[in-house]
Design a protein around this motif. Structure first.
Motif, PDB file in Angstrom:
ATOM      1  N   SER A   1       0.831  -1.199   0.000  1.00 43.67           N
ATOM      2  CA  SER A   1       0.000   0.000   0.000  1.00 43.67           C
ATOM      3  C   SER A   1       0.866   1.249   0.000  1.00 43.67           C
ATOM      4  N   ARG A   2       0.291   2.319  -0.536  1.00 40.58           N
ATOM      5  CA  ARG A   2       0.991   3.579  -0.590  1.00 40.58           C
ATOM      6  C   ARG A   2       1.103   4.157   0.813  1.00 40.58           C
ATOM      7  N   ILE A   3       2.256   4.710   1.149  1.00 36.71           N
ATOM      8  CA  ILE A   3       2.453   5.376   2.428  1.00 36.71           C
ATOM      9  C   ILE A   3       1.992   6.823   2.264  1.00 36.71           C
ATOM     10  N   ASP A   4       1.083   7.288   3.116  1.00 35.78           N
ATOM     11  CA  ASP A   4       0.582   8.660   3.001  1.00 35.78           C
ATOM     12  C   ASP A   4       1.665   9.667   3.343  1.00 35.78           C
ATOM     13  N   ARG A   5       2.365   9.359   4.425  1.00 33.62           N
ATOM     14  CA  ARG A   5       3.340  10.333   4.909  1.00 33.62           C
ATOM     15  C   ARG A   5       4.458   9.593   5.609  1.00 33.62           C
ATOM     16  N   ILE A   6       5.686  10.071   5.419  1.00 36.95           N
ATOM     17  CA  ILE A   6       6.848   9.387   5.985  1.00 36.95           C
ATOM     18  C   ILE A   6       7.869  10.452   6.376  1.00 36.95           C
ATOM     19  N   SER A   7       8.628  10.216   7.428  1.00 36.55           N
ATOM     20  CA  SER A   7       9.621  11.200   7.874  1.00 36.55           C
ATOM     21  C   SER A   7      10.871  11.098   7.003  1.00 36.55           C
ATOM     22  N   TYR A   8      11.692  12.139   7.018  1.00 40.72           N
ATOM     23  CA  TYR A   8      12.948  12.110   6.260  1.00 40.72           C
ATOM     24  C   TYR A   8      13.802  10.924   6.675  1.00 40.72           C
ATOM     25  N   GLU A   9      13.876  10.666   7.989  1.00 42.45           N
ATOM     26  CA  GLU A   9      14.754   9.622   8.505  1.00 42.45           C
ATOM     27  C   GLU A   9      14.348   8.253   7.963  1.00 42.45           C
ATOM     28  N   GLU A  10      13.037   7.975   8.030  1.00 39.13           N
ATOM     29  CA  GLU A  10      12.580   6.685   7.515  1.00 39.13           C
ATOM     30  C   GLU A  10      12.773   6.607   6.008  1.00 39.13           C
ATOM     31  N   MET A  11      12.524   7.741   5.302  1.00 32.95           N
ATOM     32  CA  MET A  11      12.705   7.746   3.854  1.00 32.95           C
ATOM     33  C   MET A  11      14.171   7.520   3.504  1.00 32.95           C
ATOM     34  N   LEU A  12      15.069   8.101   4.307  1.00 25.05           N
ATOM     35  CA  LEU A  12      16.506   7.870   4.094  1.00 25.05           C
ATOM     36  C   LEU A  12      16.825   6.390   4.206  1.00 25.05           C
ATOM     37  N   GLU A  13      16.272   5.748   5.238  1.00 17.09           N
ATOM     38  CA  GLU A  13      16.545   4.319   5.424  1.00 17.09           C
ATOM     39  C   GLU A  13      15.940   3.516   4.276  1.00 17.09           C
ATOM     40  N   MET A  14      14.734   3.909   3.834  1.00 15.33           N
ATOM     41  CA  MET A  14      14.110   3.220   2.695  1.00 15.33           C
ATOM     42  C   MET A  14      15.002   3.351   1.457  1.00 15.33           C
ATOM     43  N   ALA A  15      15.454   4.572   1.187  1.00 13.67           N
ATOM     44  CA  ALA A  15      16.283   4.803   0.001  1.00 13.67           C
ATOM     45  C   ALA A  15      17.597   4.047   0.103  1.00 13.67           C
ATOM     46  N   ALA A  16      18.220   4.098   1.293  1.00 13.03           N
ATOM     47  CA  ALA A  16      19.501   3.414   1.485  1.00 13.03           C
ATOM     48  C   ALA A  16      19.323   1.909   1.390  1.00 13.03           C
ATOM     49  N   SER A  17      18.107   1.441   1.639  1.00 13.26           N
ATOM     50  CA  SER A  17      17.856  -0.005   1.641  1.00 13.26           C
ATOM     51  C   SER A  17      17.353  -0.515   0.303  1.00 13.26           C
ATOM     52  N   GLY A  18      17.296   0.342  -0.690  1.00 13.70           N
ATOM     53  CA  GLY A  18      16.965  -0.143  -2.021  1.00 13.70           C
ATOM     54  C   GLY A  18      15.677   0.382  -2.608  1.00 13.70           C
ATOM     55  N   ALA A  19      14.860   1.121  -1.839  1.00  9.34           N
ATOM     56  CA  ALA A  19      13.645   1.706  -2.423  1.00  9.34           C
ATOM     57  C   ALA A  19      14.092   2.723  -3.455  1.00  9.34           C
ATOM     58  N   LYS A  20      13.662   2.563  -4.727  1.00  5.78           N
ATOM     59  CA  LYS A  20      14.285   3.348  -5.803  1.00  5.78           C
ATOM     60  C   LYS A  20      13.567   4.656  -6.083  1.00  5.78           C
ATOM     61  N   VAL A  21      12.428   4.885  -5.418  1.00  6.33           N
ATOM     62  CA  VAL A  21      11.590   6.007  -5.829  1.00  6.33           C
ATOM     63  C   VAL A  21      12.266   7.358  -5.588  1.00  6.33           C
ATOM     64  N   LEU A  22      13.111   7.462  -4.552  1.00  9.43           N
ATOM     65  CA  LEU A  22      13.893   8.687  -4.322  1.00  9.43           C
ATOM     66  C   LEU A  22      15.337   8.302  -4.027  1.00  9.43           C
ATOM     67  N   VAL A  23      16.293   9.094  -4.504  1.00  9.61           N
ATOM     68  CA  VAL A  23      17.681   8.786  -4.173  1.00  9.61           C
ATOM     69  C   VAL A  23      18.052   9.444  -2.846  1.00  9.61           C
ATOM     70  N   LEU A  24      19.042   8.844  -2.212  1.00  5.01           N
ATOM     71  CA  LEU A  24      19.490   9.252  -0.883  1.00  5.01           C
ATOM     72  C   LEU A  24      19.812  10.745  -0.809  1.00  5.01           C
ATOM     73  N   ARG A  25      20.640  11.222  -1.751  1.00  4.60           N
ATOM     74  CA  ARG A  25      21.136  12.602  -1.657  1.00  4.60           C
ATOM     75  C   ARG A  25      20.012  13.617  -1.735  1.00  4.60           C
ATOM     76  N   CYS A  26      18.966  13.274  -2.491  1.00  4.30           N
ATOM     77  CA  CYS A  26      17.820  14.161  -2.611  1.00  4.30           C
ATOM     78  C   CYS A  26      17.099  14.270  -1.271  1.00  4.30           C
ATOM     79  N   VAL A  27      16.902  13.127  -0.599  1.00  6.52           N
ATOM     80  CA  VAL A  27      16.222  13.133   0.695  1.00  6.52           C
ATOM     81  C   VAL A  27      17.099  13.835   1.737  1.00  6.52           C
ATOM     82  N   GLU A  28      18.401  13.590   1.663  1.00  2.17           N
ATOM     83  CA  GLU A  28      19.324  14.264   2.594  1.00  2.17           C
ATOM     84  C   GLU A  28      19.225  15.782   2.456  1.00  2.17           C
ATOM     85  N   TYR A  29      19.190  16.245   1.212  1.00  2.00           N
ATOM     86  CA  TYR A  29      19.098  17.679   0.954  1.00  2.00           C
ATOM     87  C   TYR A  29      17.784  18.236   1.511  1.00  2.00           C
ATOM     88  N   ALA A  30      16.683  17.513   1.259  1.00  2.00           N
ATOM     89  CA  ALA A  30      15.366  17.960   1.721  1.00  2.00           C
ATOM     90  C   ALA A  30      15.326  18.024   3.244  1.00  2.00           C
TER      91      ALA A  30
END
Lengths: 442, 442
Positions: B191-220
């Motif tokens: 299911s789609r996640i409605d809202r997620i924190s930067y920290e969790e999104m960073l872990e998702m990206a670092a763990s292979g979720a391809k929808v956003l790259v790490l550096r973009c989330v870090e910058y945000a």
């Protein structure tokens, strides 16, 4: 050490293989001891493909965006060419028009160069690198927006850079061996002109010779830049376009047979004999005739004011002698065929006021021009010219002349025959067949 | 009035039709009363085609020229998009990274943004125009040369511009409806996640979720820019990536159902229950094991110094307990599979000095990560996690954990099953099937 500007058009860099071939040529010029600055156009069909993309998006693209789009083409060719040269062990760096200091006015799509400040290019040359510069583009310093120079823009970029850098020569590489006494596709026995003055070259270009555009020659003339038109497909010497009082450019390794250029034209000119440069032709014009115009003061003025206001460029103008019985006359002009509908619309709007008879548009005309120095003071030239056309049974519809040119309008389908007849009459034919290489120079 | 930055990737602008579709979307956002700045990537396969061209020219292209070549791609897409928007009656102007004030360091091919000075963009927005900015590129102010940002560069450009402009939200348009609890291609009930924190999104990206790259989330995260990840193919709301203390962006017409976002995550977080965001997986890593390393102080240091010196990025590290009888141990690391040969070479060079037993490279591994807030303080999470893997008969080869993540290495061919087992165990499955749209977001 000489400084050479070399310009390669789209057909010379149409794919990876031809880019590598051009790179080899540039590397040789550099290794022969020259500083080399290269101006390059977009690869082969890139510009047409980008135009097609834009047409798929909108019928009326904003000119600013169109210029951004089109300049992507040179970005691709210039970086690939720099890579290819680097791969041969010669240092090379590419620059956009903006980075090379090509300053233009603000007219997107057909900007004019107002200044060249090539400090980055000069710095690069001084460090021993080849500098590659994108042709066809510049920057409008007020908006900081990229502009394109329009037709012949890359040739003009090359000449402008040569002027700005104080180059010894500007080499324009194309798909023929130089400027010919006639189009070799029509006159196979046409011969390459070794050397031609700016003035004659201007008349050749204005009369339809496609090898150099008018604005490029105008620029070279103003800044006294010697142009060497030569083939990118052969190692043959080409045509030098320069003033007769200018010393021959001393460019090691690039003019294989400099003795070719020292030179009948100047010698002969001092003897005041007419020097025929060549025969040019043009099939791109149409003739618009305003029939039965009242032959009263101001009629012509109103016609030309109307055409000028519509933005159409007129070439030839002829007004016949008025018929005494009717007090009516005909006025004919030639202009680029694609502008004929615009001119016709402007003239139609004038009809209620001017009360002329009718409007005739004829796009089946051809223009033939004979160019050469000392023509005006040698009446024998025009006698021979019209004699040759008569003998070939060519009907003449309009005539104009200048100091160094005679032009006539004929039917389009008798133009080739007319060109050959005049070329032969002035003994311009040679034994050897001229070589035309693949593609079309830009 | 809200200020919105919208980013469209290459698959969203792959041809004239999709450029027109994106233009319509942008025009709607503008007409809904927003200031709109758009970041756009190169069209579809343009970048690959340019890379092929360069490869045909030379095996070792200079990076400076490579960047000039590649940035031609965004020049084309940005100008076409500006034309398409103008054609809909909305004013639009396109800008290169340089013109938009995207300042980078000098590292061609993977430059980092050091500053954003978007004065021209701001001026354009104030005049009521949409501003289109080329993604993936900037300028090195010392050399005045164009640079490219490397992977995920367009997303990062968008977030950096949103930060520089003080935008209300940065919308990243992609080919899925947002961030999902697992990859919908593997877990159709994700299911789609409605809202997620930067920290969790960073872990998702670092763990292979391809929808956003790490550096973009870090910058945000650093500049507190709310990101809205959503589909360019549907009008559905997507996933908001933002801090829980940040007010929901008020963007007229763009968040169709804002109540979706007000919001279980923060509410639940106050109750200190673990909030599982989702399951990420990664198939791109390899495992390198140094077998029989003398278990003496400094062995590990020497290994990691050698790997670091070779420029390889290490992900997980595991050292087994030393065998008492031999005094030898094994050290395993995971790293990007394409970097494994480089790491192996560096470790081989170390062998005479370190006298280890052997080197093993295994590229048939998969990594599974469970990401969620409050995990560390809830031991029930790891119990349930490892229980699910045991029940699915998945063998675990390595384990690492962080405050909000547990990751394990499995065989590559049991990874999909492992993802599904964990997703089900944490009750993330939904009835509705997730929709994956055509193409791949960049």
């Amino acid at each position: 050490m000489a400084l050479v500007v070399q310009k390669f058009g789209g057909s010379s860099v149409s794919d990876a293989a031809s880019i590598k071939r051009v790179a080899k040529r540039i590397a040789e010029a550099k290794r022969a001891g020259n500083d080399v600055c290269v101006v390059v156009s977009a690869m082969g069909d890139t510009t047409d493909e980008l135009l097609d993309l834009a047409r798929d998006i909108t019928p009326l693209p904003p000119q600013r965006e169109m210029d951004i789009l089109l300049t992507a083409g040179e970005r691709i060719s210039m970086s690939l060419l720099a890579m290819a040269i680097t791969n041969l062990g010669v240092k090379a760096k590419s620059f956009t028009g903006q980075q090379a200091g090509v300053i233009t006015d603000a007219v997107h799509g057909k900007a004019r160069i107002v200044d060249v400040v090539p400090s980055r290019v000069r710095e690069t040359l001084e460090k021993g690198s080849v500098a590659i510069v994108a042709g066809f583009q510049g920057v409008n310093p007020e908006s900081n927006d990229v502009t394109t120079l329009g037709r012949g823009g890359s040739d003009t970029t090359a000449v402008a850079l040569a002027a700005g850098l104080g180059a010894d020569v500007c080499e324009i590489y194309t798909d023929v061996d130089g400027v010919f006494t006639a189009d070799p596709r029509i006159v196979p026995s046409a011969s390459r002109i070794d050397r031609i003055s700016y003035e004659e070259m201007l008349e050749m270009a204005a009369s339809g010779a496609k090898v150099l555009v008018l604005r490029c020659v105008e620029y070279a003339r103003r800044y006294d830049v010697p142009i060497h038109v030569r083939s990118s497909f052969s190692g043959h010497p080409g045509t030098l376009v320069m003033n007769s009082d200018h010393a021959l450019p001393a460019v090691p390794g690039l003019l294989t047979t400099p003795e070719n250029y020292t030179l009948d034209a100047t010698e002969a000119q001092t003897m005041e004999a007419p020097i025929i440069s060549g025969v040019a032709h043009d099939r791109s014009e149409a003739k618009v005739t305003v029939v039965d115009v009242p032959d009263v003061p101001g009629s012509a003025a109103r016609i030309f004011e109307a055409i000028a206001a519509s933005g159409v460029d007129i070439d030839m103008i002829v007004q016949n002698v008025s018929a005494v019985s009717t007090g009516l006359t005909d006025i004919s002009v030639t202009l680029p065929a694609e502008q004929a509908p615009t001119a016709a619309k402007a003239l139609e709007a004038l009809r209620p006021e001017l009360t002329y008879g009718s409007l005739q548009i004829d796009d089946q005309i051809g223009k033939l021009s004979l160019i050469g120095a000392g023509m005006r003071s040698n009446p024998g030239v025009s006698a021979k010219f019209f004699g040759a056309l008569r003998d070939a049974n060519i009907n003449i519809e309009m005539i104009t002349t200048s100091e160094i040119r005679i032009s006539v309008i004929t039917r389009a389908d008798s133009l080739d025959e007319a060109v050959r007849a005049v070329h032969t009459a002035f003994e311009l034919d040679t034994e050897a067949e001229a070589v035309v290489y693949a593609g079309t120079g830009r």
